[in-house]
Design a protein around this motif. Sequence first.
Motif, PDB file in Angstrom:
ATOM      1  N   PRO A 218       0.841  -1.210   0.000  1.00 41.09           N
ATOM      2  CA  PRO A 218       0.000   0.000   0.000  1.00 41.09           C
ATOM      3  C   PRO A 218       0.872   1.253   0.000  1.00 41.09           C
ATOM      4  O   PRO A 218       2.064   1.201   0.310  1.00 41.09           O
ATOM      5  CB  PRO A 218      -0.771  -0.132   1.313  1.00 41.09           C
ATOM      6  N   ARG A 219       0.272   2.364  -0.373  1.00 41.43           N
ATOM      7  CA  ARG A 219       0.969   3.656  -0.339  1.00 41.43           C
ATOM      8  C   ARG A 219       0.703   4.307   1.014  1.00 41.43           C
ATOM      9  O   ARG A 219      -0.434   4.677   1.319  1.00 41.43           O
ATOM     10  CB  ARG A 219       0.465   4.577  -1.455  1.00 41.43           C
ATOM     11  N   ILE A 220       1.731   4.431   1.836  1.00 39.36           N
ATOM     12  CA  ILE A 220       1.562   5.061   3.149  1.00 39.36           C
ATOM     13  C   ILE A 220       1.528   6.575   2.946  1.00 39.36           C
ATOM     14  O   ILE A 220       2.532   7.193   2.592  1.00 39.36           O
ATOM     15  CB  ILE A 220       2.687   4.657   4.112  1.00 39.36           C
ATOM     16  N   VAL A 221       0.364   7.153   3.156  1.00 38.74           N
ATOM     17  CA  VAL A 221       0.174   8.588   2.880  1.00 38.74           C
ATOM     18  C   VAL A 221       0.163   9.436   4.145  1.00 38.74           C
ATOM     19  O   VAL A 221       0.119  10.668   4.069  1.00 38.74           O
ATOM     20  CB  VAL A 221      -1.131   8.823   2.080  1.00 38.74           C
ATOM     21  N   GLY A 222       0.183   8.791   5.312  1.00 41.53           N
ATOM     22  CA  GLY A 222       0.179   9.563   6.552  1.00 41.53           C
ATOM     23  C   GLY A 222       0.490   8.700   7.755  1.00 41.53           C
ATOM     24  O   GLY A 222       0.166   7.504   7.782  1.00 41.53           O
ATOM     25  N   GLU A 223       1.168   9.292   8.733  1.00 39.22           N
ATOM     26  CA  GLU A 223       1.462   8.633  10.001  1.00 39.22           C
ATOM     27  C   GLU A 223       1.035   9.567  11.127  1.00 39.22           C
ATOM     28  O   GLU A 223       1.315  10.758  11.080  1.00 39.22           O
ATOM     29  CB  GLU A 223       2.963   8.317  10.119  1.00 39.22           C
ATOM     30  N   PHE A 224       0.388   9.019  12.151  1.00 39.91           N
ATOM     31  CA  PHE A 224      -0.248   9.855  13.165  1.00 39.91           C
ATOM     32  C   PHE A 224       0.012   9.323  14.569  1.00 39.91           C
ATOM     33  O   PHE A 224      -0.205   8.150  14.846  1.00 39.91           O
ATOM     34  CB  PHE A 224      -1.763   9.905  12.936  1.00 39.91           C
ATOM     35  N   ASP A 225       0.473  10.217  15.449  1.00 38.07           N
ATOM     36  CA  ASP A 225       0.589   9.866  16.861  1.00 38.07           C
ATOM     37  C   ASP A 225      -0.784   9.891  17.528  1.00 38.07           C
ATOM     38  O   ASP A 225      -1.039   9.136  18.464  1.00 38.07           O
ATOM     39  CB  ASP A 225       1.516  10.847  17.585  1.00 38.07           C
TER      40      ASP A 225
END
Length: 298
Positions: A218-225
């Motif tokens: 998959p295309r990782i488009v965001g990472e969030f705490d």
Amino acid sequence: MLNYKQLHHFWTVARAGGIVRAAERSGLAPQTLSGQIATLETDLGVNLFKRQGRGLVLTETGRMVLDYAEEIFRLGNELEEALQSRATGRAVPFRVGIADVVPKAIAWLLLAPSMDLPEPMRIVCREGKFDALLGELAIHKLDVVLADSPLPPAMDVRGFSHALGESTIGFYAAPALAARLAGDFPARLDGAPLLLPGVEASVRGPLLRWIEAAGLRPRIVGEFDDSALMRAFAEAGAGIFPSASLVGEQLCRQGGLVHLGDAKGVTETYYAISVERRLTHPAVRAISEGAHAKQNFA
């Protein structure tokens, strides 16, 4: 034995910034305050203040003692407040730290039983980084910390991890995005935009390993705490959202998301971390007992 009256005089002078000012605020004579502090220094065998010009400043030891005094008298005020609350029937404060990686819906699910106790509780929630919350727990600013991992072995904090239960992890997406994904699950994740929890989330590693084992890219488009922020992006259609299946129905009903499928074998475990080996706080006990009674919880 420590003389708490003398300690209080020291605390008053330290907070006021000098003996004269403390005397004006307390109504005591400067000589009284000075004598009490001198006696305290003699009893402790340390210097708490040193002369600087015409005034006094705290020594390094004095600053350490002040930190302890602040905590001692803060706890004393809380004890007085708790006793008054019992006497008047007012709600007793229940201070909870919630690690920011714990989904808000999960936090509510876990905390809900504490709202139904015979003795009224006033929940005070603090959200933040796991390490910072553990520091506040250690000095009794919090009664319990809810997290997605147990107390780290290397953490210099005396505490105990109480497993509350676990949930499988599902994938959710906004309807418009779900409609564009071809194939069956999990193949439809391949090449699709994916939102991931931040590096501090315990479920991140197992999720990435599951994705790799399934041969997906998959295309990782965001990472969030912050799990709530990740959910907001998912509801806006920015990407696929991994979340605890325990609250999946709520995500679909309230957030308008579509359930795509579950990451088989990937689970997220939730913990109540306290300074007690045996849970004695009634609200913390209610959380533990309520979690174990819920379906899908161990």
